[in-house]
Design a protein around this motif. Structure first.
Motif, PDB file in Angstrom:
ATOM      1  N   ILE A  75      23.536 -12.261 -58.761  1.00  8.62           N
ATOM      2  CA  ILE A  75      22.529 -12.095 -59.187  1.00  8.62           C
ATOM      3  C   ILE A  75      21.522 -12.502 -58.048  1.00  8.62           C
ATOM      4  N   GLN A  76      20.286 -11.988 -57.947  1.00  2.00           N
ATOM      5  CA  GLN A  76      19.357 -11.764 -57.371  1.00  2.00           C
ATOM      6  C   GLN A  76      18.279 -10.306 -56.472  1.00  2.00           C
ATOM      7  N   ASP A  77      16.514 -11.753 -57.572  1.00  2.00           N
ATOM      8  CA  ASP A  77      15.491 -10.939 -57.158  1.00  2.00           C
ATOM      9  C   ASP A  77      15.647  -9.780 -58.032  1.00  2.00           C
ATOM     10  N   GLY A  78      15.950 -10.344 -58.936  1.00  2.00           N
ATOM     11  CA  GLY A  78      15.879  -9.988 -60.778  1.00  2.00           C
ATOM     12  C   GLY A  78      16.491  -8.655 -60.138  1.00  2.00           C
ATOM     13  N   LYS A  79      17.763  -8.326 -59.399  1.00  2.00           N
ATOM     14  CA  LYS A  79      18.768  -7.664 -59.760  1.00  2.00           C
ATOM     15  C   LYS A  79      20.134  -7.980 -60.103  1.00  2.00           C
ATOM     16  N   VAL A  80      21.007  -7.434 -60.605  1.00  4.34           N
ATOM     17  CA  VAL A  80      22.529  -7.367 -60.515  1.00  4.34           C
ATOM     18  C   VAL A  80      23.547  -6.737 -60.247  1.00  4.34           C
ATOM     19  N   THR A  81      24.437  -7.065 -59.445  1.00  8.20           N
ATOM     20  CA  THR A  81      25.258  -6.732 -59.170  1.00  8.20           C
ATOM     21  C   THR A  81      26.630  -6.551 -59.801  1.00  8.20           C
ATOM     22  N   MET A  82      27.195  -6.283 -60.078  1.00  5.50           N
ATOM     23  CA  MET A  82      28.924  -6.930 -60.638  1.00  5.50           C
ATOM     24  C   MET A  82      29.828  -5.437 -60.008  1.00  5.50           C
ATOM     25  N   ASP A  83      30.381  -6.161 -59.543  1.00  3.21           N
ATOM     26  CA  ASP A  83      31.565  -5.646 -58.714  1.00  3.21           C
ATOM     27  C   ASP A  83      32.912  -5.526 -58.728  1.00  3.21           C
ATOM     28  N   PHE A  84      33.881  -4.624 -59.108  1.00  2.28           N
ATOM     29  CA  PHE A  84      34.790  -5.096 -59.883  1.00  2.28           C
ATOM     30  C   PHE A  84      36.566  -4.704 -58.376  1.00  2.28           C
ATOM     31  N   GLY A  85      35.750  -5.228 -57.566  1.00  2.00           N
ATOM     32  CA  GLY A  85      37.560  -5.307 -57.111  1.00  2.00           C
ATOM     33  C   GLY A  85      37.992  -5.601 -56.734  1.00  2.00           C
ATOM     34  N   GLY A  86      39.211  -4.687 -57.123  1.00  3.34           N
ATOM     35  CA  GLY A  86      40.442  -5.963 -57.647  1.00  3.34           C
ATOM     36  C   GLY A  86      40.459  -5.637 -58.511  1.00  3.34           C
ATOM     37  N   THR A  87      40.467  -5.607 -59.315  1.00  2.00           N
ATOM     38  CA  THR A  87      40.696  -4.587 -60.703  1.00  2.00           C
ATOM     39  C   THR A  87      41.534  -3.278 -60.859  1.00  2.00           C
ATOM     40  N   SER A  88      42.946  -3.604 -61.701  1.00  2.40           N
ATOM     41  CA  SER A  88      44.043  -2.899 -61.339  1.00  2.40           C
ATOM     42  C   SER A  88      44.290  -1.974 -61.809  1.00  2.40           C
ATOM     43  N   ALA A  89      44.892  -0.946 -61.588  1.00  3.88           N
ATOM     44  CA  ALA A  89      45.124   0.310 -61.623  1.00  3.88           C
ATOM     45  C   ALA A  89      45.505   0.392 -63.207  1.00  3.88           C
TER      46      ALA A  89
END
Length: 466
Positions: free
Chosen positions: A216-230
């Motif tokens: 969470i930075q400057d009123g923006k949200v990033t959700m990164d699901f890198g590493g999530t399995s198959a």
């Protein structure tokens, strides 16, 4: 907020009920409403898919239920109507629920791709007839479809009359200002709270790993699901994944009443190719749309709690316990909700079951209900206890087939020290005086005299017990 924008927002809110959205023909989302997390992008996907392949003139209606075209599960039909030259209305209506634990979406029932239904004021009886002739088509399907269309036509006319009666001119400038304001409000809501980053892992019993890195930075949200399995058992479509993320985020910060293109822009979601959050046809999405969504909500809530420590709350039991009983040509579907998590101010809310009549169940189905009330366990203990789940015990008076599906995150994720986990859902079988715990999903024959015990999950507790 100007009077025109406030009036515009009010008109949209009054028009949209249930799972629904209103978009411009250029693809801008004006408002999206619903209680199902996946609606917050699948409805958009449905509208964009239909308008890409079909030409809808004012008054025309199309429909679909295909998850890969913007649907959810096959027992929910998504309708699209051109309410004017510039606006498209999307609404989703439920059919009778059906729990089929299969591997392919084609085995789940009648799959409908984007299909024109009403053109130039006339319903396409040939298409309706072809759908009704499908072996998996539910009874009274044609009559139900016609009733939904009649209701939509009436609602669209009321929208026209209301806008005309207010004298509001829905111009491009008004829409642009409205979307900019929505984005500004969302950024402001997020900026008022703490910024930061965290990572959460949720391991599912079915073998999948859900990994979320949230920033969470400057009123923006990033959700990164890198590493999530198959995928192994769960498959969730890309639009359902984004919708769940926005749903959880907007409700946490309180800008869910402004779910549109403007507020969508504050959230970025990235996913690795091939993970279970990007299902590919023809994988079945039923388990993903239920248990997968519950795991996503759990991960997002944990991540936000890690950053916003002043507003910690215990976890809800997000995944309901779904059960279907089949006997000859009759089936009954039960959706048993779980309890809510406690906060630093009060106990969690106990679960309740809607639409179940014991009298009706026993009259129409060969079972006897031995018990239906709240679980005696309070689940998550602490200064404030988690909301209790429900327990339902049914005895088979004849052999019946049973299918069930519940929470797949029984491997308890790491939570703040001030919180405690609630009890998980439990399914067990009592036969000849002995009790046997069943897995979190499955299907088998329930023999005459056997008792099926169904317990939905409880919410987590908060604080140290005094």
């Amino acid at each position: 907020m100007s009077y025109q924008i406030e009036l515009f927002q009010s008109l949209l809110g009054d028009f949209l009920h249930g799972e629904a959205a209103l978009l411009t023909t250029e693809g801008d989302v004006l408002l999206l409403r619903g209680s199902n997390p996946v609606s917050y992008d699948t409805l958009v996907k449905a509208a964009r898919t239909v308008t890409k392949y079909l030409k809808l003139n004012e008054g025309d209606i199309a429909l679909l239920n295909d998850p890969y075209s913007g649907g959810t599960t096959l027992d929910e039909i998504t309708f699209l109507m051109a309410v004017s030259e510039d606006l498209v209305w999307v609404t989703r209506r439920p059919l009778a629920k059906n729990l089929k634990l299969v591997k392919s979406v084609e085995e789940e029932g009648l799959r409908i791709p984007p299909t024109p239904l009403r053109q130039k004021g006339q319903l396409n009886e040939m298409i309706l007839g072809a759908m009704s002739a499908h072996p998996a088509c539910p009874p009274q399907f044609t009559e139900w479809i016609k009733a939904q269309c009649a209701q939509m036509i009436d609602s669209a006319q009321r929208l026209h009359d209301t806008i005309e009666g207010t004298g509001l001119s829905v111009t491009g400038d008004l829409i642009e200002d409205y979307l900019k304001l929505s984005k500004k409000l969302a950024v402001q809501k997020i900026s008022e709270r703490a910024s930061g980053e965290t990572r959460v892992d949720v391991v599912l019993d079915s073998g999948e790993l859900l990994r979320l890195s949230l920033e969470i930075q400057d009123g923006k949200v990033t959700m990164d699901f890198g590493g999530t399995s198959a995928a192994k058992t769960l498959n969730l479509t890309e639009s359902a994944t984004y919708g769940t993320c926005f749903y959880a985020l907007s409700r946490f910060y309180g800008f869910d009443k402004y779910a549109n293109t403007g507020s969508f822009s504050v959230l970025t979601v990235t996913k690795p190719a091939g993970c279970w959050l990007m299902a590919k046809y023809p994988a079945s999405t039923l388990k993903g749309m239920t248990c997968g969504v519950a795991a996503l909500e759990t991960a997002i809530e944990l991540a936000l709690t890690n950053i916003h420590t002043k507003t910690e709350k215990s976890l809800n039991s997000y995944s309901p316990l779904m059960v279907q009983l089949n006997h000859q040509d009759t089936h009954v579907f039960l959706n048993i909700e779980g309890g809510k998590g406690a906060t630093g101010e009060k106990d969690g809310m106990d679960a309740h079951i809607e639409g179940l009549s014991i009298e009706s169940l026993e009259r129409n189905f060969p079972v006897r209900v031995q018990r239906m009330d709240r679980r005696t366990s309070t689940g998550g203990k602490g200064k404030f206890s988690g909301g209790r789940g429900l327990i339902l015990k049914v005895e088979a008076l004849e052999d019946v087939q049973v299918s069930w599906l519940t929470d797949m995150t029984l491997h308890r994720p790491r939570i703040p020290k001030t919180c405690s986990h609630g009890d998980p859902s439990e399914v067990s079988l009592e036969q000849a005086g002995a009790s046997k715990t069943l897995p979190v999903l499955g299907q088998q024959k329930l023999l005459k005299g056997e008792i099926l015990s169904l317990c939905s999950g409880t919410g987590g507790g908060y604080g140290r017990a005094e």
